[in-house]
Design a protein around this motif. Structure first.
Motif, PDB file in Angstrom:
ATOM      1  N   ARG A  70       0.851  -1.191   0.000  1.00  0.00           N
ATOM      2  CA  ARG A  70       0.000   0.000   0.000  1.00  0.00           C
ATOM      3  C   ARG A  70       0.887   1.241   0.000  1.00  0.00           C
ATOM      4  N   ARG A  71       0.546   2.192  -0.861  1.00  0.00           N
ATOM      5  CA  ARG A  71       1.426   3.323  -1.114  1.00  0.00           C
ATOM      6  C   ARG A  71       0.838   4.636  -0.622  1.00  0.00           C
ATOM      7  N   ASN A  72       1.692   5.427  -0.011  1.00  0.00           N
ATOM      8  CA  ASN A  72       1.336   6.772   0.438  1.00  0.00           C
ATOM      9  C   ASN A  72       2.281   7.741  -0.259  1.00  0.00           C
ATOM     10  N   LYS A 147       0.819  18.680   3.488  1.00  0.00           N
ATOM     11  CA  LYS A 147       0.350  17.290   3.420  1.00  0.00           C
ATOM     12  C   LYS A 147      -0.338  16.898   4.731  1.00  0.00           C
ATOM     13  N   ILE A 148       0.286  17.229   5.855  1.00  0.00           N
ATOM     14  CA  ILE A 148      -0.288  16.899   7.164  1.00  0.00           C
ATOM     15  C   ILE A 148      -1.636  17.592   7.347  1.00  0.00           C
ATOM     16  N   THR A 149      -1.719  18.851   6.908  1.00  0.00           N
ATOM     17  CA  THR A 149      -2.981  19.596   7.018  1.00  0.00           C
ATOM     18  C   THR A 149      -4.098  18.876   6.280  1.00  0.00           C
ATOM     19  N   HIS A 150      -3.826  18.407   5.069  1.00  0.00           N
ATOM     20  CA  HIS A 150      -4.864  17.764   4.262  1.00  0.00           C
ATOM     21  C   HIS A 150      -5.290  16.409   4.838  1.00  0.00           C
ATOM     22  N   VAL A 151      -4.316  15.563   5.151  1.00  0.00           N
ATOM     23  CA  VAL A 151      -4.661  14.197   5.576  1.00  0.00           C
ATOM     24  C   VAL A 151      -5.206  14.159   6.997  1.00  0.00           C
ATOM     25  N   SER A 152      -5.030  15.240   7.770  1.00  0.00           N
ATOM     26  CA  SER A 152      -5.559  15.266   9.134  1.00  0.00           C
ATOM     27  C   SER A 152      -7.057  15.516   9.157  1.00  0.00           C
ATOM     28  N   LYS A 153      -7.635  15.916   8.028  1.00  0.00           N
ATOM     29  CA  LYS A 153      -9.081  16.106   7.958  1.00  0.00           C
ATOM     30  C   LYS A 153      -9.784  14.752   8.128  1.00  0.00           C
ATOM     31  N   ARG A 154     -10.976  14.772   8.686  1.00  0.00           N
ATOM     32  CA  ARG A 154     -11.625  13.522   9.068  1.00  0.00           C
ATOM     33  C   ARG A 154     -12.264  12.767   7.904  1.00  0.00           C
ATOM     34  N   SER A 155     -12.752  13.482   6.902  1.00  0.00           N
ATOM     35  CA  SER A 155     -13.479  12.801   5.823  1.00  0.00           C
ATOM     36  C   SER A 155     -12.754  12.974   4.492  1.00  0.00           C
ATOM     37  N   ASP A 158     -13.524  16.387   3.057  1.00  0.00           N
ATOM     38  CA  ASP A 158     -12.762  17.480   3.663  1.00  0.00           C
ATOM     39  C   ASP A 158     -11.305  17.462   3.215  1.00  0.00           C
ATOM     40  N   LYS A 159     -10.748  16.276   3.036  1.00  0.00           N
ATOM     41  CA  LYS A 159      -9.373  16.178   2.546  1.00  0.00           C
ATOM     42  C   LYS A 159      -9.265  16.749   1.135  1.00  0.00           C
ATOM     43  N   LEU A 160     -10.216  16.408   0.291  1.00  0.00           N
ATOM     44  CA  LEU A 160     -10.231  16.925  -1.073  1.00  0.00           C
ATOM     45  C   LEU A 160     -10.340  18.447  -1.094  1.00  0.00           C
ATOM     46  N   LEU A 161     -11.283  18.975  -0.331  1.00  0.00           N
ATOM     47  CA  LEU A 161     -11.491  20.421  -0.332  1.00  0.00           C
ATOM     48  C   LEU A 161     -10.285  21.160   0.243  1.00  0.00           C
ATOM     49  N   SER A 162      -9.655  20.589   1.249  1.00  0.00           N
ATOM     50  CA  SER A 162      -8.458  21.198   1.820  1.00  0.00           C
ATOM     51  C   SER A 162      -7.347  21.259   0.790  1.00  0.00           C
ATOM     52  N   ASP A 187      -3.641   8.309  -3.318  1.00  0.00           N
ATOM     53  CA  ASP A 187      -2.495   7.883  -2.505  1.00  0.00           C
ATOM     54  C   ASP A 187      -1.931   9.038  -1.696  1.00  0.00           C
ATOM     55  N   TYR A 188      -1.944  10.237  -2.272  1.00  0.00           N
ATOM     56  CA  TYR A 188      -1.425  11.416  -1.572  1.00  0.00           C
ATOM     57  C   TYR A 188      -2.309  11.773  -0.380  1.00  0.00           C
ATOM     58  N   LEU A 189      -3.631  11.687  -0.571  1.00  0.00           N
ATOM     59  CA  LEU A 189      -4.575  12.061   0.485  1.00  0.00           C
ATOM     60  C   LEU A 189      -4.877  10.908   1.439  1.00  0.00           C
ATOM     61  N   CYS A 190      -4.303   9.735   1.166  1.00  0.00           N
ATOM     62  CA  CYS A 190      -4.494   8.550   2.017  1.00  0.00           C
ATOM     63  C   CYS A 190      -5.968   8.146   2.090  1.00  0.00           C
ATOM     64  N   VAL A 191      -6.595   8.060   0.913  1.00  0.00           N
ATOM     65  CA  VAL A 191      -7.991   7.642   0.827  1.00  0.00           C
ATOM     66  C   VAL A 191      -8.131   6.592  -0.269  1.00  0.00           C
ATOM     67  N   GLU A 192      -9.264   5.887  -0.265  1.00  0.00           N
ATOM     68  CA  GLU A 192      -9.547   4.930  -1.323  1.00  0.00           C
ATOM     69  C   GLU A 192      -9.961   5.680  -2.584  1.00  0.00           C
ATOM     70  N   ARG A 193      -9.474   5.211  -3.723  1.00  0.00           N
ATOM     71  CA  ARG A 193      -9.780   5.913  -4.976  1.00  0.00           C
ATOM     72  C   ARG A 193     -11.273   5.926  -5.258  1.00  0.00           C
ATOM     73  N   ALA A 194     -11.957   4.803  -5.011  1.00  0.00           N
ATOM     74  CA  ALA A 194     -13.398   4.740  -5.296  1.00  0.00           C
ATOM     75  C   ALA A 194     -14.160   5.760  -4.451  1.00  0.00           C
ATOM     76  N   ALA A 195     -13.812   5.850  -3.169  1.00  0.00           N
ATOM     77  CA  ALA A 195     -14.485   6.804  -2.282  1.00  0.00           C
ATOM     78  C   ALA A 195     -14.192   8.231  -2.725  1.00  0.00           C
ATOM     79  N   MET A 196     -12.963   8.479  -3.165  1.00  0.00           N
ATOM     80  CA  MET A 196     -12.609   9.816  -3.626  1.00  0.00           C
ATOM     81  C   MET A 196     -13.377  10.183  -4.889  1.00  0.00           C
ATOM     82  N   SER A 197     -13.502   9.232  -5.813  1.00  0.00           N
ATOM     83  CA  SER A 197     -14.237   9.485  -7.055  1.00  0.00           C
ATOM     84  C   SER A 197     -15.701   9.798  -6.764  1.00  0.00           C
TER      85      SER A 197
END
Length: 221
Positions: A70-72, A147-155, A158-162, A187-197
């Motif tokens: 798994r890649r970050n 990077k820390i600011t974005h991935v620290s968001k809970r959803s 929110d990560k996308l919008l940040s 991978d950058y935002l540490c989320v699943e691609r399907a959920a992000m889409s």
């Protein structure tokens, strides 16, 4: 090496230096150029290094991987960007990141140990170079803070919008290109691609943004 001078002169590490000084510095820090094919490792986690890399052409990704693959993605290095500076400046430290060629690329390796010790030729530009290195390291800290600011968001939303808000500010425009494709962004935002889409589709339907591949336009109502 002279053909890369336009790239080197735009690089913050060589800021304020003339071309003849840059050439002198490359000898001082034992600069070595190498080529890497797409997908190949430039640095690998677990190794140590005394050199930092500068991208002369192509691009590279700074990543972390676990035992299950798994890649970050921590950041992307384009032409003129450095990587590996903190590890090279701290001899013996073990890399906890890998650097992978995203595209076929040419890399210039610079021996930081030669820079941090007194130059045997006592060159006038040595102190200027050290100040530039501090600036490069400070900028890298700011990148990772983002990077820390974005991935620290809970959803995922929110990560996308940040991330998109920060990119808009960085480009000083509501319309901009991001440096990642969809999988890389996930991978950058540490989320699943399907959920992000799914979230991107919702944001488009809500009229908050428009997107096509890596191009985004934010809509302020």
């Amino acid at each position: 090496m002279e053909k890369y001078l336009p790239v080197l002169r735009r690089c913050p590490f060589f800021s304020g230096l003339e071309e003849h000084e840059i050439i002198s510095i490359l000898h001082c820090v034992s600069a070595i150029k190498t080529s890497k094919s797409s997908g190949s490792y430039i640095f690998r986690a677990g190794d140590s290094t005394e050199v930092m890399g500068l991208v002369l052409s192509g691009s590279a990704l700074i990543i972390q991987e676990d035992l299950w693959g798994r890649r970050n993605i921590l950041s992307k290095c384009s032409v003129g960007d450095f990587f590996g500076e903190p590890y090279a400046a701290n001899p013996g430290s073990v890399l906890n990141i890998s650097v992978v060629a995203e595209k076929d690329c040419e890399i210039l390796f610079l021996n930081v140990k030669r820079l941090l010790h007194s130059c045997p030729t006592a060159c006038d530009h040595h102190q200027k170079l050290i100040r530039n290195l501090v600036s490069v390291l400070a900028n890298k800290i700011l990148i990772f803070n983002d990077k820390i600011t974005h991935v620290s968001k809970r959803s995922t939303r929110d990560k996308l919008l940040s991330f998109l808000s920060a990119e808009s500010v960085r480009h000083a425009s509501l319309s901009f290109d991001i440096p990642f494709d969809r999988q890389q962004l996930a991978d950058y935002l540490c989320v699943e691609r399907a959920a992000m889409s799914t979230e991107l589709s919702k944001l488009q339907k809500e009229g908050i943004l428009k997107t096509n591949r890596n191009h985004f336009e934010l809509i302020i109502q």
